[in-house]
Design an enzyme around this catalytic site. Structure first.
Site, short mmCIF file in Angstrom:
data_model
loop_
_atom_site.label_atom_id
_atom_site.label_comp_id
_atom_site.label_asym_id
_atom_site.label_seq_id
_atom_site.Cartn_x
_atom_site.Cartn_y
_atom_site.Cartn_z
N ARG A 262 0.85 -1.20 -0.05
CA ARG A 262 -0.08 0.05 -0.23
C ARG A 262 0.73 1.28 0.07
O ARG A 262 1.82 1.39 0.75
CB ARG A 262 -0.95 -0.24 1.10
CG ARG A 262 -2.03 -1.05 1.15
CD ARG A 262 -2.94 -0.91 2.26
NE ARG A 262 -3.67 -2.18 2.26
CZ ARG A 262 -4.78 -2.47 3.26
NH1 ARG A 262 -4.78 -1.59 4.34
NH2 ARG A 262 -5.31 -3.60 3.44
N GLU A 349 -6.27 -0.72 15.72
CA GLU A 349 -6.95 -1.67 14.74
C GLU A 349 -5.89 -3.08 14.43
O GLU A 349 -4.82 -2.62 13.91
CB GLU A 349 -7.29 -1.01 13.71
CG GLU A 349 -7.89 -1.74 12.61
CD GLU A 349 -7.67 -1.51 10.97
OE1 GLU A 349 -7.90 -2.23 10.11
OE2 GLU A 349 -7.65 -0.18 10.79
#
Length: 430
Positions: A262, A349
């Protein structure tokens, strides 16, 4: 992608759903394109019928010896043929415009998804484990003596630039052990099918799962046109791309451990220290392909699969339902699982588990054939991290840290570590 028939039948509901995602009303623009496309198709069909009628009359005129009528009809056939081709081309242009517009719109949230703008509006639905009490001030993972020599950001920066890491020795083995433990658990206990997929995909695969057209800047593309996957969601979900599956073969449950890539284009300045946000990372990804009637139960099942990994590792976590403003583009509902990181004194997360309804299936043209007959229907797709390996490594290191800089390893990992139970402050397995 959205169902154009549903938009035609209830444009107000469609606009209301988009409004929950913070998007402007789009039904009028969509229906105008749809009307233009359908008008071109209808005109082409009418011209085709006139062409067919004239073609049948040409022979009769020839047989009668009516040369003038014969020539007129031949000319009419040619005109209608050209008109049909022109109208079909124009319909394709309108269809492409409509498809492009629909491809760029986010999925509609389920009614029970909380309304909100950002992560501050997410809602906790459960919590597991108690954060450990330390007799000393815990540090972040990259500050631990145990990882000083095994987590090298400087050499990685020399090799590839910022937001990469070079793992070696005990830390590298722990990283590998975590991935293996996750795969074994999902296969042996959760019934997922282990899968090894490419990490380079064709562009239409990225369209299928919703990374394109809007989010191309978040991923990497090669000079040859392939895309590096941001997650194995892309490859695992697209297994059913352009397929019609027999209902008896549902659900299909896959798991894969892959490298992910990413660009982190929208995260400048965020989490620059340590391994929390990298350009290249490893993730164990779960994907389920289900009958529409099964997808709600499957969402909860997948969430439990991800939570179970953390429970086996003894890592405290909380599970959140994301609000409308914090959900991903393709999701109808998302559960975020956040693990406790004592070095940051907060939950972060480590997994997102999303149900997408038929949104991705429409983009991929993925259907199933009902056992009892009838027309093929669109499948439902779900995806979730089970888990992000690097972030799990961070959590194991920080939660297991000792005052002398060593790290105690979770018992469930001992068999994967050759029976070793800790990483010493010198970075050695013991």
């Amino acid at each position: 992608m959205h169902d154009i028939k549903a938009i035609r039948e209830n444009p107000e509901a469609f606009d209301a759903a988009l409004a929950r995602r913070g998007a402007a009303p789009m039904s009028s623009e969509i229906l105008a394109l749809d009307d233009a496309r359908r008008a071109k198709i209808h005109a082409a069909e009418t011209a085709q019928a006139e062409q067919n009628k004239a073609s049948k009359s040409v022979g009769a005129a020839k047989a009668k010896g009516d040369e003038d009528e014969f020539q007129r009809l031949r000319a009419l056939v040619g005109e209608k043929k050209a008109e049909v081709a022109r109208l079909n081309d124009e319909a394709k242009v309108e269809d492409a415009k409509l498809t492009d517009l629909l491809m760029g719109l986010p999925n509609a949230p389920y009614d029970d998804v909380p309304q909100g703008e950002d992560e501050d509006d997410n809602v906790e639905i459960r919590k597991w484990g108690e954060p450990r009490s330390f007799d000393f001030k815990p540090v972040e993972h990259y500050e631990l003596a145990a990882v000083k020599d095994g987590m090298d950001f400087e050499t990685a920066a020399k090799l590839a630039g910022s937001r990469f890491v070079l793992l070696s020795g005990a830390v590298a083995r722990l990283h590998r052990a975590l991935a293996q433990f996750m795969i074994d658990t999902h296969v042996d206990e959760n019934g997922l099918t282990e899968t090894i997929t490419p990490v380079l995909v064709r562009e239409d695969m990225m369209y299928g799962t919703g990374q394109l057209p809007k989010f191309g800047e978040d991923s990497y593309q090669t000079k040859d046109g392939w895309w590096l996957i941001p997650t194995a969601e892309v490859t695992l979900t697209n297994i059913v791309n352009n397929m019609t599956v027999e209902e008896r073969y549902l659900p299909r449950r896959y798991v894969a451990d892959t490298q992910c890539f990413r660009s982190e284009a929208g995260s400048a300045g965020r989490d620059t220290a340590g391994m929390l946000r990298q350009h290249q990372f490893e993730k164990v990804e779960m994907v389920s392909v289900t009958h529409p009637d099964q997808s709600e139960a499957e969402h909860e099942r997948m969430t439990k699969c991800a939570e179970g990994i953390l429970e086996k590792l003894g890592l405290p976590y909380r599970t959140m339902v994301l609000c409308t403003g914090d959900m991903g583009f393709g999701a109808r509902r998302t559960h975020d699982i956040e693990v406790w990181l004592p070095g940051q004194d907060t939950y972060r997360e480590i997994s997102s588990v999303s149900t997408c309804g038929d949104f991705q299936a429409r983009r991929m043209n993925a259907r199933f054939k009902p056992t009892e007959g009838g027309k093929p229907q669109f499948l439902h797709t779900l995806n979730g991290s089970g888990l992000a390996v690097g972030r799990c490594l961070i959590a194991v290191l920080e939660n297991g840290q000792q005052e002398d800089g060593s790290v105690q390893l979770p018992e469930v990992l001992h068999p994967y570590m050759g029976g070793k139970t800790q990483i010493t402050a010198d970075g050695v397995l013991a």
